[in-house]
Design a protein around this motif. Structure first.
Motif, PDB file in Angstrom:
ATOM      1  N   GLY A  85      35.505  -3.512  38.551  1.00 48.82           N
ATOM      2  CA  GLY A  85      35.574  -4.654  39.447  1.00 48.82           C
ATOM      3  C   GLY A  85      34.241  -5.364  39.610  1.00 48.82           C
ATOM      4  N   GLY A  86      34.263  -6.702  39.631  1.00 48.08           N
ATOM      5  CA  GLY A  86      33.046  -7.479  39.850  1.00 48.08           C
ATOM      6  C   GLY A  86      32.572  -8.194  38.607  1.00 48.08           C
ATOM      7  N   ILE A  87      31.566  -9.038  38.802  1.00 45.19           N
ATOM      8  CA  ILE A  87      31.044  -9.880  37.728  1.00 45.19           C
ATOM      9  C   ILE A  87      29.604  -9.470  37.432  1.00 45.19           C
ATOM     10  CG2 ILE A  87      30.519 -12.249  37.036  1.00 45.19           C
ATOM     11  CD1 ILE A  87      32.715 -13.130  39.052  1.00 45.19           C
ATOM     12  N   PHE A  88      29.357  -9.089  36.185  1.00 44.30           N
ATOM     13  CA  PHE A  88      28.045  -8.623  35.754  1.00 44.30           C
ATOM     14  C   PHE A  88      27.506  -9.586  34.701  1.00 44.30           C
ATOM     15  CE2 PHE A  88      30.500  -5.133  37.296  1.00 44.30           C
ATOM     16  CZ  PHE A  88      29.610  -4.303  37.955  1.00 44.30           C
ATOM     17  N   ALA A  89      26.319 -10.115  34.944  1.00 42.04           N
ATOM     18  CA  ALA A  89      25.699 -11.026  33.990  1.00 42.04           C
ATOM     19  C   ALA A  89      24.602 -10.284  33.230  1.00 42.04           C
ATOM     20  CB  ALA A  89      25.111 -12.236  34.708  1.00 42.04           C
ATOM     21  N   VAL A  90      24.666 -10.350  31.903  1.00 40.97           N
ATOM     22  CA  VAL A  90      23.636  -9.761  31.050  1.00 40.97           C
ATOM     23  C   VAL A  90      22.731 -10.895  30.593  1.00 40.97           C
ATOM     24  CG1 VAL A  90      23.171  -8.413  28.975  1.00 40.97           C
ATOM     25  CG2 VAL A  90      25.239  -7.961  30.302  1.00 40.97           C
ATOM     26  N   LEU A  91      21.482 -10.847  31.030  1.00 37.51           N
ATOM     27  CA  LEU A  91      20.553 -11.941  30.797  1.00 37.51           C
ATOM     28  C   LEU A  91      19.362 -11.488  29.956  1.00 37.51           C
ATOM     29  CD1 LEU A  91      20.403 -13.358  34.446  1.00 37.51           C
ATOM     30  CD2 LEU A  91      22.012 -13.973  32.630  1.00 37.51           C
ATOM     31  N   GLY A  92      18.683 -12.453  29.370  1.00 34.66           N
ATOM     32  CA  GLY A  92      17.497 -12.167  28.576  1.00 34.66           C
ATOM     33  C   GLY A  92      17.266 -13.302  27.599  1.00 34.66           C
ATOM     34  N   PRO A  93      16.052 -13.452  27.099  1.00 38.36           N
ATOM     35  CA  PRO A  93      15.758 -14.511  26.131  1.00 38.36           C
ATOM     36  C   PRO A  93      16.462 -14.275  24.805  1.00 38.36           C
ATOM     37  CG  PRO A  93      13.877 -13.037  26.363  1.00 38.36           C
ATOM     38  CD  PRO A  93      14.864 -12.626  27.399  1.00 38.36           C
ATOM     39  N   ASN A  94      16.459 -15.290  23.946  1.00 40.15           N
ATOM     40  CA  ASN A  94      17.044 -15.142  22.613  1.00 40.15           C
ATOM     41  C   ASN A  94      16.391 -13.965  21.886  1.00 40.15           C
ATOM     42  OD1 ASN A  94      18.766 -17.313  22.880  1.00 40.15           O
ATOM     43  ND2 ASN A  94      17.307 -18.775  22.059  1.00 40.15           N
ATOM     44  N   GLY A  95      17.230 -13.147  21.247  1.00 40.46           N
ATOM     45  CA  GLY A  95      16.708 -12.009  20.504  1.00 40.46           C
ATOM     46  C   GLY A  95      16.461 -10.769  21.336  1.00 40.46           C
ATOM     47  N   SER A  96      16.847 -10.808  22.628  1.00 38.31           N
ATOM     48  CA  SER A  96      16.578  -9.665  23.505  1.00 38.31           C
ATOM     49  C   SER A  96      17.568  -8.518  23.313  1.00 38.31           C
ATOM     50  CB  SER A  96      16.592 -10.112  24.970  1.00 38.31           C
ATOM     51  OG  SER A  96      17.854 -10.671  25.304  1.00 38.31           O
ATOM     52  N   GLY A  97      18.729  -8.818  22.706  1.00 31.64           N
ATOM     53  CA  GLY A  97      19.719  -7.770  22.464  1.00 31.64           C
ATOM     54  C   GLY A  97      21.024  -7.926  23.215  1.00 31.64           C
ATOM     55  N   LYS A  98      21.190  -9.049  23.939  1.00 29.81           N
ATOM     56  CA  LYS A  98      22.397  -9.253  24.749  1.00 29.81           C
ATOM     57  C   LYS A  98      23.678  -9.179  23.916  1.00 29.81           C
ATOM     58  CE  LYS A  98      21.439 -13.374  26.219  1.00 29.81           C
ATOM     59  NZ  LYS A  98      20.228 -13.665  25.411  1.00 29.81           N
ATOM     60  N   THR A  99      23.731 -10.011  22.881  1.00 30.30           N
ATOM     61  CA  THR A  99      24.947 -10.083  22.063  1.00 30.30           C
ATOM     62  C   THR A  99      25.167  -8.784  21.292  1.00 30.30           C
ATOM     63  OG1 THR A  99      24.809 -12.493  21.880  1.00 30.30           O
ATOM     64  CG2 THR A  99      26.126 -11.359  20.225  1.00 30.30           C
ATOM     65  N   THR A 100      24.081  -8.106  20.907  1.00 28.43           N
ATOM     66  CA  THR A 100      24.215  -6.825  20.205  1.00 28.43           C
ATOM     67  C   THR A 100      24.877  -5.788  21.106  1.00 28.43           C
ATOM     68  OG1 THR A 100      22.261  -7.307  18.876  1.00 28.43           O
ATOM     69  CG2 THR A 100      22.968  -5.017  18.959  1.00 28.43           C
ATOM     70  N   ILE A 101      24.519  -5.788  22.393  1.00 28.66           N
ATOM     71  CA  ILE A 101      25.169  -4.871  23.344  1.00 28.66           C
ATOM     72  C   ILE A 101      26.658  -5.167  23.435  1.00 28.66           C
ATOM     73  CG2 ILE A 101      25.374  -4.281  25.795  1.00 28.66           C
ATOM     74  CD1 ILE A 101      22.355  -4.526  26.003  1.00 28.66           C
ATOM     75  N   ILE A 102      26.993  -6.445  23.585  1.00 27.04           N
ATOM     76  CA  ILE A 102      28.399  -6.832  23.705  1.00 27.04           C
ATOM     77  C   ILE A 102      29.178  -6.448  22.450  1.00 27.04           C
ATOM     78  CG2 ILE A 102      29.913  -8.864  23.689  1.00 27.04           C
ATOM     79  CD1 ILE A 102      28.065 -10.070  25.792  1.00 27.04           C
ATOM     80  N   LYS A 103      28.616  -6.742  21.286  1.00 20.09           N
ATOM     81  CA  LYS A 103      29.322  -6.420  20.039  1.00 20.09           C
ATOM     82  C   LYS A 103      29.409  -4.912  19.812  1.00 20.09           C
ATOM     83  CE  LYS A 103      28.747 -10.783  17.610  1.00 20.09           C
ATOM     84  NZ  LYS A 103      28.269 -11.480  16.397  1.00 20.09           N
ATOM     85  N   SER A 104      28.450  -4.167  20.357  1.00 19.09           N
ATOM     86  CA  SER A 104      28.523  -2.709  20.279  1.00 19.09           C
ATOM     87  C   SER A 104      29.662  -2.191  21.161  1.00 19.09           C
ATOM     88  CB  SER A 104      27.192  -2.080  20.711  1.00 19.09           C
ATOM     89  OG  SER A 104      26.149  -2.435  19.838  1.00 19.09           O
ATOM     90  N   ILE A 105      29.807  -2.755  22.347  1.00 20.54           N
ATOM     91  CA  ILE A 105      30.911  -2.374  23.238  1.00 20.54           C
ATOM     92  C   ILE A 105      32.255  -2.650  22.561  1.00 20.54           C
ATOM     93  CG2 ILE A 105      32.093  -2.926  25.416  1.00 20.54           C
ATOM     94  CD1 ILE A 105      29.306  -3.519  26.609  1.00 20.54           C
ATOM     95  N   LEU A 106      32.325  -3.771  21.848  1.00 21.94           N
ATOM     96  CA  LEU A 106      33.574  -4.169  21.195  1.00 21.94           C
ATOM     97  C   LEU A 106      33.817  -3.449  19.870  1.00 21.94           C
ATOM     98  CD1 LEU A 106      33.210  -7.973  21.879  1.00 21.94           C
ATOM     99  CD2 LEU A 106      35.012  -6.514  22.811  1.00 21.94           C
ATOM    100  N   GLY A 107      32.838  -2.662  19.413  1.00 19.26           N
ATOM    101  CA  GLY A 107      32.989  -1.976  18.128  1.00 19.26           C
ATOM    102  C   GLY A 107      32.709  -2.857  16.933  1.00 19.26           C
ATOM    103  N   MET A 108      32.127  -4.039  17.173  1.00 18.07           N
ATOM    104  CA  MET A 108      31.816  -4.967  16.082  1.00 18.07           C
ATOM    105  C   MET A 108      30.454  -4.658  15.458  1.00 18.07           C
ATOM    106  SD  MET A 108      33.133  -8.340  18.112  1.00 18.07           S
ATOM    107  CE  MET A 108      32.705  -9.561  16.887  1.00 18.07           C
TER     108      MET A 108
END
Length: 235
Positions: free
Chosen positions: A27-50
């Protein structure tokens, strides 16, 4: 709900994630923040198995994501860039995704909310970036999954569509869903997020509420608080 332990990921000599430990509760809204290249999208794609991590573990609903892919049916995902087949009509794409995923709950209401009726018989390759993003949003929110991941959801949206998106996010939050967002738009994050996670050079530098971040950095507004983290770590 999501538990990340000692997550490392390298692409060649580039270390993108350097020991991420993160628990995201239900429950709730979590924002993952950071500059370009910080690893945000890599974390998301790791969660998704991509993306397969170099080391560490990720559990979703107590399931190791590397051992069972069924958990993915409990996640709705809006990618940062929607690469739609250009020859498909909007209506054909929606039908195809519905056939793949099963019954939906909200597709007609969402089409109406984002004023997509005039575009249903148009090919995706002819649409503007903003209209494609509205289609992207419909495809994400028309299923009733307990986790929603939104990677830069505001991209290309006009002011009215942005209001509709924020309303949609609040409705899903009120129903008890867990929503994970990445965004470069700090005003949007400040408006919707319950907690933020700030990542820099593959490490978590802050996790907590926006109010807590302002207190920690001794800043009155959110953007200056974020700038303070960046300045401190590049001094």
């Amino acid at each position: 709900m999501v538990e990340i332990t000692e997550l490392y990921k390298s692409f060649g000599k580039n270390n993108v994630l350097n020991g991420i430990n993160l628990k995201i509760s239900e429950g709730g809204i979590f924002a993952v923040l950071g500059p370009n290249g910080s690893g945000k999208t890599t974390i998301i794609k790791s969660i998704l198995g991509m993306v397969i991590p170099t080391s560490g573990s990720i559990k979703v609903f107590d399931t190791d994501v590397n051992k069972n892919s069924d958990y993915r049916y409990k996640i709705d995902y809006l990618p940062q860039i929607a690469n739609f087949p250009s020859n498909l009509k909007v209506s054909e794409l929606i039908k195809m995704i519905k056939d793949l995923r099963g019954a939906t709950v909200e597709d007609k209401n969402l089409i109406e909310k984002f004023k997509l009726e005039p575009f249903l018989n148009k090919k995706l390759g002819t649409l503007s970036g903003g209209t494609k993003q509205k289609v992207n949003i419909v495809l994400t929110f028309m299923f009733n999954s307990p986790i929603i991941i939104l990677d830069e959801p505001t991209t290309g949206l006009d002011p009215i569509s942005l209001i509709r998106l924020k309303e949609l996010i609040e409705i899903e939050k009120a129903s008890g869903k867990t929503i994970l967002i990445t965004s470069h738009i700090m005003s949007f994050v400040e408006e919707v997020a319950d907690k933020i996670v700030f990542i820099l050079e593959g490490k978590i530098y802050f996790k907590g509420s926006i109010a807590e971040l302002k207190t920690k950095t001794n800043q009155k507004d959110f953007e200056h608080a974020i700038a303070n983290i960046l300045t401190e770590n590049h001094a």
